[in-house]
Design an enzyme around this catalytic site. Structure first.
Site, PDB file in Angstrom:
ATOM      1  N   ILE A  95      -5.329  -3.858  -4.861  1.00  8.41           N
ATOM      2  CA  ILE A  95      -4.077  -4.204  -4.184  1.00  8.41           C
ATOM      3  C   ILE A  95      -2.985  -4.147  -5.230  1.00  8.41           C
ATOM      4  O   ILE A  95      -3.112  -4.749  -6.294  1.00  8.41           O
ATOM      5  CB  ILE A  95      -4.173  -5.610  -3.557  1.00  8.41           C
ATOM      6  CG1 ILE A  95      -5.314  -5.620  -2.516  1.00  8.41           C
ATOM      7  CG2 ILE A  95      -2.853  -6.008  -2.907  1.00  8.41           C
ATOM      8  CD1 ILE A  95      -5.597  -6.983  -1.943  1.00  8.41           C
ATOM      9  N   HIS A 141       0.840  -1.209   0.000  1.00  5.93           N
ATOM     10  CA  HIS A 141       0.000   0.000   0.000  1.00  5.93           C
ATOM     11  C   HIS A 141       0.871   1.254   0.000  1.00  5.93           C
ATOM     12  O   HIS A 141       0.518   2.251   0.634  1.00  5.93           O
ATOM     13  CB  HIS A 141      -0.921   0.028   1.221  1.00  5.93           C
ATOM     14  CG  HIS A 141      -2.039  -0.966   1.139  1.00  5.93           C
ATOM     15  ND1 HIS A 141      -3.185  -0.723   0.427  1.00  5.93           N
ATOM     16  CD2 HIS A 141      -2.180  -2.215   1.636  1.00  5.93           C
ATOM     17  CE1 HIS A 141      -3.998  -1.771   0.526  1.00  5.93           C
ATOM     18  NE2 HIS A 141      -3.410  -2.699   1.237  1.00  5.93           N
ATOM     19  N   ASP A 149      -0.877  -5.411   5.951  1.00  7.68           N
ATOM     20  CA  ASP A 149      -1.528  -6.537   5.278  1.00  7.68           C
ATOM     21  C   ASP A 149      -1.511  -6.336   3.763  1.00  7.68           C
ATOM     22  O   ASP A 149      -0.960  -5.360   3.243  1.00  7.68           O
ATOM     23  CB  ASP A 149      -2.956  -6.712   5.790  1.00  7.68           C
ATOM     24  CG  ASP A 149      -3.859  -5.593   5.336  1.00  7.68           C
ATOM     25  OD1 ASP A 149      -3.340  -4.476   5.122  1.00  7.68           O
ATOM     26  OD2 ASP A 149      -5.060  -5.805   5.192  1.00  7.68           O
ATOM     27  N   GLU A 150      -2.097  -7.292   3.077  1.00  4.12           N
ATOM     28  CA  GLU A 150      -2.293  -7.202   1.629  1.00  4.12           C
ATOM     29  C   GLU A 150      -1.005  -6.942   0.846  1.00  4.12           C
ATOM     30  O   GLU A 150      -0.992  -6.222  -0.148  1.00  4.12           O
ATOM     31  CB  GLU A 150      -3.347  -6.139   1.283  1.00  4.12           C
ATOM     32  CG  GLU A 150      -4.705  -6.478   1.885  1.00  4.12           C
ATOM     33  CD  GLU A 150      -5.815  -5.530   1.470  1.00  4.12           C
ATOM     34  OE1 GLU A 150      -6.947  -5.974   1.343  1.00  4.12           O
ATOM     35  OE2 GLU A 150      -5.535  -4.321   1.260  1.00  4.12           O
ATOM     36  N   ASN A 151       0.080  -7.543   1.320  1.00  4.99           N
ATOM     37  CA  ASN A 151       1.309  -7.519   0.533  1.00  4.99           C
ATOM     38  C   ASN A 151       1.429  -8.867  -0.156  1.00  4.99           C
ATOM     39  O   ASN A 151       1.651  -9.887   0.484  1.00  4.99           O
ATOM     40  CB  ASN A 151       2.512  -7.268   1.438  1.00  4.99           C
ATOM     41  CG  ASN A 151       3.819  -7.576   0.726  1.00  4.99           C
ATOM     42  OD1 ASN A 151       3.917  -7.467  -0.494  1.00  4.99           O
ATOM     43  ND2 ASN A 151       4.821  -7.972   1.498  1.00  4.99           N
TER      44      ASN A 151
END
Lengths: 689, 689
Positions: free
Chosen positions: A285, A259, A322-324
């Site tokens: 993402i 992000h 998160d969301e890596n």
């Protein structure tokens, strides 16, 4: 009909057909939100007049003086009374005060502060005591909510309140990354948070779509990463102080290692792939990720966080996390080599390595790290606090592993879900099997205002009033869960929030005036009153949205959980259930459907005259279908006739079609009418009157 | 019936009974405000679609890029079109632009700038050229006002516009001294000013009731003189830049030597009497005055103004200068001795002495002094600019003496006067006997928003939309004076201003929701729709107002020049005049009066239930009287019966009573009905149908 529905319906019918009775209501009928731990009504009233004064005894603090002044201003505003000059508040020579506030000490802006207060109102005056000045600030909102009137004027009912929060962390996340939210809007939302006793602003400040903080150490962050839309350091300091005056902590979020596109526009050397980077304009993402193998990024973050520590005194900082998906890491041979050399088996291990470095940097600044839940559990110092979006079970798993947790799951207000759903989302339900120690590790929760589809004009209406129900869930006891009662009080609180500058009600009409552009607006209002934006995760079609696309369409004006549609649905349920309310439901539904039917010609004129409205023409046509079917059905109910199965089949097919979203919005009454028509197919239908 | 009234009525009836016809209107029917110098309609339309782009050729400036981006945002907002990314504006490789902007040079923020522009729209695109980027900024607002729609979507009519302002100085004074007006409200008012091509914010920053600027040189000024309500230097810098982006100058006003109590709270040694001083809480003219005989004050002001010069780059600074009654001077023997010693005959001479010293200080900073008109003419450098509140003759006198002047007289929007009155207030009427040279010394005028009775919630509705009519008076040619046409366009512009965040429309409903507190609000709205705040100079009774008194009462919610009351009056005039519109007037008045009559029971319930409304109970009772008399009168007109003189006498007495203000507000329709009843007494009444 569920119990809740019966109560809701009876409350609605009372409001519609009977005027509010004068006189003193029972304690359960006070308009307190969140409901205090203990409320006991006493005999009598304390009358408010222009001579009302406040005295602050005990520990003195700027927070108390300003807090009391604000309450006086709001009392003045509501009552029109020409109250004595608030600057005489602390005049020791003043006559006996109408309200006496006594705090034991100045509260600190940190988790687990004492926010309790004791309030006693008698015909002689108001007395409040609290361990901390923050407790007094909470209690002052209760005082204001107790204001009432009778034929002799304004008064406070005599009452004894003992109150404290169930959870110590009651937050609101505002995502200023995806759409920038100017400082004055943050401030009025802080006021609204204080009004319902929330205590943490979780300020999401960096995203792929924008870096929103001025950095003097690394000015290219905001200069190149924000389109010029960022908070100056002076603004941030002002907001942190403003929040502190209201007993609200400000926890910044710097989202890392993913992000992070906007960081790399000015500093591509921090990323795991060479760049160049531009500000991301779409939602989703994305790949750009910090390179955790290079010492330079830790030097950079050490300097940057040291600068930020001068702005954000809160002991908790959120680092996202998160969301890596690790795509940049997988593609970078040097990063792969680093992982092999250091025995890091996978991207999860590499992210852990990064997090542990971060934790050390933050620890030196005295900051506790907070991060989003990830499927792979963290391997960090147990001080780490995990914010869980995945479900209560995931949170229980985390507390069992020894991590303090926050519940965001079920409080995602950006998704456009019913107030009732959020209200029922108890972090620790009565039947929870957690131990007391585990329960204590659940700090509370946060309403999350993600900002893909909100901007300055609409953010208030996405946050409020629904977030007041969440605030109550987090402050009040588990037993406080009567939905009808909640909606009754929510309607009162919602209007009160307007005095703080909130635009959640007034921007609806404003947006419709713009949409109607010189055409009549009343019919359009009644139409959009029964429309709701689609569930957000279904919205990003047929358009690929970009951050600068308009937020001024019908879907943006339409309210989440719109009261008119909720009432309509309730009346349908009442009609189906039969019983003594059936006649009133029939009557009210008939009026509503006839009005909407009569509106149709002028509504279509307005829609045809304003191209921005063309996308909801199918919904207006659906409305015409709905009103016709609805009135036919009501006629059958009236005559106690059972429709032929072909009639039912055709009507259900038409209603299904009317439920198809258009302009990313949907016609809620089409769902209610489907229920009605389906009920008529049942053998016992139509119910006896 | 006057010509204006005939036109107004016919416009109203058209809007009420006929829907707007589609198709291209004549040039006179465009919604441009202010009306440009020359507009010529060409054949065809330029269609707006999502591929629309803008290119900036010629002189480049940040002002142009930001200005064009704002216009694209507003186009996006109005149309819901997913326009291309505004950041690609200056992409030289972009395809042929839909709008091409060419400025000759960057304009300066100083009086007498070239603000002209030439705009040509053909079916192929939009081209605008201007001497300065400020001219382009003005023209972009014209483009936006030209946006229209037909059955194929949005378009701009093909048109050729040549435009320039009649007066170079078109200002709005905002008094932030008496009530503090937060920075975000100043910013949105700057946006609104730009929308109607105004170019000077006259920012009244110091008053007896508050010192509103942060001073680092003399921090006790804002720390002790403002109740904590002041603009930080960062905020001021931000606002000056924000204004500059919109081609708007910011002229600060530091009011001296009177109106200065708040300076002396922290620095009593500057005053002509020993003090101590406290912030003034009442309205009026007060004694505290600078001591012009002491060198220290000039040192103080030299330092202070040097600091302010870093914030306020405008070449003109306002020093107030009026309403000093000299009581402190008269009472101070040292000042009297100084006057004798220096041959200063009277207080006027002493103030001149002070002004001449000030002028030298300001001159060194490159500032031209501006001051309020005083009865005794100044003896200053002829660069001095005089702002005249006393009447046009006073202004003519000043220009004949060689001083450049600004007209504030007739533009005092705080007084609650009709839009029509301000619109007619031409600084140089056609019959003026001034020479051309004298005329050129009249720079323009300023709408003055004095803030005794306005605060953050109400200031927008006191400024807008009436100030748009003043903006047109100062920009457009003298011949543009058709009142009906002005009101038609004003209604369009008023709604458009809402997209800039202005609250002049939406806060009305919001304030009524608060006033009604849980009681029905619709009847209250129709009631307050025909109520107006009293003429301001009559308001300060029976209360002695203080600065912290509420601004949330009916008188504050009620709008100046409320449209519903204006329409009612117009219909009455139409009825009295007879002619072909009489039937429609009769019909519309009957509906309106019947609605108001039917509202009465619920209105009284709402009023009785909310003590803050009790003060307007006499007006509600007056409304009941008015509706009864009105309907009786209409019945007589219908039947073409002449009433007995006793009937008329009694009705007139009752209407007089209904005209008595209550809660500092008055019932406008009581005046209209008085006209109607009086007309029925005339020998030729009732007029033939």
């Amino acid at each position: 009909m569920r119990n809740n529905t019966v109560k809701l319906l009876s409350t609605l019918l009372t409001l519609m057909f009977v005027h509010l009775a004068a006189g003193q209501p029972p304690a359960s009928q006070l308009n307190l939100m969140p409901v205090p731990e203990k409320v006991e009504l006493l005999a009598g009233k304390y009358r408010l007049d222009a001579g009302f004064t406040v005295r602050i005894a005990g520990a003195q603090s700027g927070r108390l003086v300003k807090g009391a002044s604000r309450i006086l201003d709001r009392l003045t505003g509501r009552t029109g009374l020409f109250l004595a000059n608030p600057t005489s508040l602390l005049d020791a020579s003043a006559p006996a005060a109408g309200m006496l506030l006594t705090a034991g000490r100045q509260g600190e802006l940190a988790p687990l502060q004492d926010e309790s207060y004791d309030l006693v109102i008698t015909p002689d005056g108001i007395k409040m005591t609290a361990e901390t000045d923050i407790g007094i600030i909470r209690g002052l909102e209760t005082v204001l909510q107790l204001l009432d009137a009778d034929e002799n004027g304004y008064f406070f009912p005599a009452v004894r309140v003992h109150d404290k929060p169930r959870f110590p962390w009651r937050g609101l996340l505002i995502d200023a990354g995806r759409h920038f939210i100017p400082a004055d809007i943050i401030r009025r939302n802080l006021d609204a948070m204080a009004a319902v006793k929330m205590n943490v602003l979780h300020w999401h400040l960096t995203e792929d779509q924008g870096f929103r903080i001025e950095s003097k150490a690394f000015p290219k962050l905001h200069q190149l990463g924000s389109d010029g839309l960022y908070y100056t350091q002076a603004e941030i300091a002002g907001i942190v102080a403003y929040a502190g005056d209201r007993g609200i902590r400000v926890m910044p979020e710097f989202d890392l290692p993913g992000h992070a596109t906007s960081w790399f526009v000015g500093y591509p050397e921090l990323a795991s792939a060479p760049g160049p980077y531009t500000i991301e304009r779409k939602w989703g993402i994305f790949d750009p990720t910090f390179d955790p193998t290079r010492e330079e990024i830790y030097q950079f973050l050490t300097t940057f966080f040291a600068e930020m520590a001068t702005l954000f005194p809160d002991p908790c900082w959120h680092i996202g996390g998160d969301e890596n998906k690790g795509h940049q890491w997988d593609a970078n041979p040097e990063i792969q080599a680093f992982m092999r050399k250091n025995g890091l088996a996978d991207n999860h291990a590499l992210q852990n390595h990064f997090n542990m470095r971060l934790e050390k940097i933050l620890d030196k600044l005295g900051k506790t790290m907070v991060g989003w839940y990830t499927d792979a559990p963290p391997e960090l110092n147990k001080k780490y606090i995990i914010e869980v979006w995945k479900g209560r079970e995931a949170m229980y798993d985390m507390v069992r592993r020894g991590y303090r947790s926050l519940l965001a799951y079920g409080f995602y207000i950006d998704l456009i879900q019913p107030t009732e759903y959020h209200y029922a989302n108890d972090p620790i339900p009565v039947d929870s099997v957690l131990t007391e120690r585990e329960k204590a590790m659940i700090l509370g929760g946060e309403a999350t205002m993600w900002a893909e589809f909100v901007g300055p004009e609409t953010i208030d209406s996405r946050i409020w009033p629904r977030t007041a129900a969440i605030a109550e869930r987090l402050w009040s006891q588990s037993e406080v869960k009567d939905v009808a009662e909640m909606f009754r009080r929510l309607a009162v609180v919602s209007v009160q929030l307007e005095e703080l500058g909130l635009t959640h009600i007034k921007n609806f009409d404003m947006m419709l005036r713009r949409l109607a552009e010189r055409h009549p607006v009343d019919e359009l209002k009644r139409f959009v009153d029964v429309i709701e934006p689609m569930y957000t995760y279904s919205r990003d079609r047929p358009h690929v949205f970009k951050s600068h696309y308009p937020l001024t369409r019908v879907v943006d004006a339409a309210l989440p959980d719109p009261p008119a549609a909720r009432e309509f649905d309730l009346l349908v349920e009442g009609l189906i259930a039969g019983g003594k309310e059936q006649e009133e439901c029939l009557k009210s539904l008939t009026i509503r459907l006839e009005t909407l039917q009569a509106d149709y010609p002028r509504l279509m004129e307005t829609i045809n005259g304003s191209p921005v409205l063309w996308e909801v023409r199918p919904l207006a046509e659906g409305l015409a279908v709905c009103t016709t079917i609805g009135l036919e059905a009501l006629e059958l109910v009236k005559k106690q006739q059972k429709p032929a199965s072909a009639w039912i089949e055709i009507r259900l097919a038409l209603l299904k079609k009317a439920q198809v979203p258009s302009g990313e919005a949907e016609l809620l009454i089409a769902h209610s009418l489907e229920k009605l028509v389906k009920s008529m197919a049942r053998p016992d239908s139509p119910p006896r009157k």
